[in-house]
Design an enzyme around this catalytic site. Structure first.
Site, PDB file in Angstrom:
ATOM      1  N   GLU A 138       0.431  -1.659   0.426  1.00 20.31           N
ATOM      2  CA  GLU A 138       0.137  -0.016  -0.025  1.00 20.31           C
ATOM      3  C   GLU A 138       0.471   1.165  -0.128  1.00 20.31           C
ATOM      4  O   GLU A 138       1.813   1.518   0.830  1.00 20.31           O
ATOM      5  CB  GLU A 138      -1.047   0.201   0.622  1.00 20.31           C
ATOM      6  CG  GLU A 138      -1.471   0.999   1.381  1.00 20.31           C
ATOM      7  CD  GLU A 138      -2.665   1.365   3.231  1.00 20.31           C
ATOM      8  OE1 GLU A 138      -2.147   0.364   3.648  1.00 20.31           O
ATOM      9  OE2 GLU A 138      -3.651   1.512   2.732  1.00 20.31           O
ATOM     10  N   LYS A 189      -9.782   2.698  -1.907  1.00 23.21           N
ATOM     11  CA  LYS A 189      -9.719   2.285  -1.312  1.00 23.21           C
ATOM     12  C   LYS A 189     -10.743   1.874  -0.189  1.00 23.21           C
ATOM     13  O   LYS A 189     -11.612   3.491   0.376  1.00 23.21           O
ATOM     14  CB  LYS A 189      -8.594   1.833   0.249  1.00 23.21           C
ATOM     15  CG  LYS A 189      -8.800   1.616   1.893  1.00 23.21           C
ATOM     16  CD  LYS A 189      -7.366   2.486   2.527  1.00 23.21           C
ATOM     17  CE  LYS A 189      -7.027   1.640   3.816  1.00 23.21           C
ATOM     18  NZ  LYS A 189      -6.099   1.650   4.634  1.00 23.21           N
ATOM     19  N   CYS A 227      -5.707  -2.845   2.512  1.00 22.34           N
ATOM     20  CA  CYS A 227      -5.183  -3.156   4.241  1.00 22.34           C
ATOM     21  C   CYS A 227      -6.447  -3.295   4.903  1.00 22.34           C
ATOM     22  O   CYS A 227      -6.778  -4.394   4.867  1.00 22.34           O
ATOM     23  CB  CYS A 227      -4.486  -1.383   4.343  1.00 22.34           C
ATOM     24  SG  CYS A 227      -3.775  -1.778   5.816  1.00 22.34           S
TER      25      CYS A 227
HETATM   26  N1  LIG Z   1      -3.558   0.920   5.894  1.00 26.64           N
HETATM   27  C1  LIG Z   1      -4.781   0.602   7.053  1.00 26.64           C
HETATM   28  O1  LIG Z   1      -5.222   0.677   6.755  1.00 26.64           O
HETATM   29  N2  LIG Z   1      -3.663   0.474   8.089  1.00 26.64           N
HETATM   30  C2  LIG Z   1      -4.973   0.571   9.254  1.00 26.64           C
HETATM   31  C3  LIG Z   1      -4.450  -0.758  10.461  1.00 26.64           C
HETATM   32  C4  LIG Z   1      -4.150  -2.353   9.895  1.00 26.64           C
HETATM   33  O2  LIG Z   1      -5.793  -2.405   9.304  1.00 26.64           O
HETATM   34  O3  LIG Z   1      -3.703  -3.368  10.618  1.00 26.64           O
END
Ligand SMILES: NC(=O)NCCC(=O)O
Length: 431
Positions: free
Chosen positions: A119, A195, A232
């Protein structure tokens, strides 16, 4: 933060088991572990020269009588940032881009057909800071310089490349999104996906920068299979995974950026669980390293102001529809993981387990629509002796010193178990 030095990998610990126990430990934890593939000389030499890991595996799949195998090689790249976060933006960007370009050469040397980045791969994960400048300068349009750079590599190597960037949508008021661009193997832009779920947890202050995506759950039909991207934090949402499955995905990539203190115990479970539940392959990718930012920040959680997120633990892996998975890449080192998969396995597992046949979408669809309506009434059947007026909608007592015993009989299924709920000013806990 932990005082322990970061361990290299969970698998490294498992390999310390007596040899006779290792096979069983891996079988139980990892399923039918895919066999390692020998590295090509070119990939091994790039890895050695540029100090990154390459791991390659082949998942087993039964031959069929009436369909030819549909073998493809999927790859994922995990990296740390190269320049410090106070270096000029262009220098930071070019250093990461050079590094990733080298690893893409190794992916090409391993015959990778579809490759995914982590990401926001072009930048430090600066969304913890909540500062707009200078981080938004990393943003670029879907057809911007990064896509043009990768399109050339995609064409040269006949490879589909999924590139996760901070997108600036110049046609819609210069708005920002967290986006994966799907670059076809002829160097064409097939499309992009934004996203869907934006975190508001720990230092992941991403909602300061962009809103939830508006691209639905597209599946991109490429020369090497039908591909979805669950970016993510979307991996915590089983319905997000489901939607890509419903749209026909055979492989869903999960480009991520996440840290040990927050999510590491969840990491091996979520993408793998999605592969099982949806009978597709999943590829989970996380960055590595600790990124220090010039100005201290807080996230309103009582912690002292700090300059970093903590450790991004890498551990990228691939999971198959039958639940087997590769070992993870290192927790601390840059790396490339390549897996040979046969897309025929998706249907084989569907035929065997029947999850799609038995999933009863209309039943769930109906409740989901009702649950999303403002006047939703949860379907609760209360024990007449239980006071649910606390508004919690469960058998928990309201705050106070009340004790409530749920008899084993009332629980129905656990005859030896007795659960006591103890309420106090802070709420209830189970004893
Ligand atoms: N980049 C992101 O969405 N991180 C959030 C934390 C997670 O989902 O572990």
């Amino acid at each position: 933060m932990s005082d322990h030095p970061e361990i290299d990998s969970l698998e490294g610990i498992l390999r310390k088991l007596p040899v006779e126990d290792q096979a069983e430990a891996f079988r139980i934890l990892y399923g039918n572990v895919p066999a390692p593939i020998e590295l090509t000389e070119a990939a091994a030499s790039l890895a050695e020269q540029h100090d990154f890991d390459v791991a390659a595996y082949a998942f087993a799949c039964a031959p069929e009588q009436r369909r030819a195998p549909r073998r493809v090689r999927v790859g994922a790249i995990q990296t740390r940032i190269i320049e410090p976060t106070d270096a000029p933006i262009e220098a930071q960007y070019l250093a990461i881009r050079d590094r990733v370009a080298t690893i893409i050469e190794a992916a090409a040397a391993m015959g990778t057909n579809v490759l995914c980045t982590q990401e926001a791969w072009t930048m430090p994960f600066a969304f913890c800071t909540r500062e707009k400048q200078p981080w938004v300068e990393f943003a670029e349009p879907v057809d911007g310089p990064t896509t043009r750079f990768l399109a050339e590599l995609a064409r040269r190597h006949n490879m589909v490349i999924l590139s996760s960037i901070l997108e600036r949508d110049e046609r819609h008021g210069d708005t920002l999104h967290n986006t994966t661009v799907v670059i076809g193997n002829r160097g064409n832009i097939i499309g992009s996906h934004r996203k869907n779920h934006i975190p508001r947890v720990g230092d992941f202050n991403e909602s300061t920068y962009y809103m939830e995506g508006n691209t639905g759950h597209p599946v991109f039909a490429t020369e090497f299979g039908k591909i979805g991207i669950n970016i993510c934090y979307g991996r915590h949402h089983p319905l997000n995974w489901l939607m890509f499955g419903l749209n026909g995905a055979e492989i869903v990539f999960n480009p991520s950026a996440t840290v040990g203190a927050l999510s590491e115990p969840l990491w091996p479970i979520e993408a793998r669980c999605a592969a099982i539940a949806n009978s597709y392959f999943s590829v989970a990718i996380n960055r590595v390293g600790t990124e220090h930012f010039p100005n201290a920040f807080t996230s309103g959680d009582g912690r002292a102001a700090h300059h970093d997120f903590g450790h991004f633990y890498g551990s990228s892996y691939v999971a198959a529809p039958d639940g087997s998975r590769t070992p993870g890449l290192s927790r601390t080192r840059d790396g490339l993981i390549v897996s040979e998969i046969d897309l025929n396995q998706c249907r084989q597992v569907r035929d065997s387990w029947g999850f799609q046949m038995t999933q009863r979408l209309s039943e769930y669809g109906e409740l989901l629509s009702r649950a999303a309506a403002p006047d939703f009434e949860p379907q609760i059947i209360a024990d007449p002796g239980v006071d649910i007026s606390s508004g919690r909608g469960s058998a928990l007592p309201s705050a106070g010193r009340a004790l409530h015993h749920v008899s084993p009989r009332a629980l129905g299924s656990a005859p030896t178990q007795q659960i006591t709920y103890v309420g106090d000013e802070e709420g209830s806990r189970k004893e």
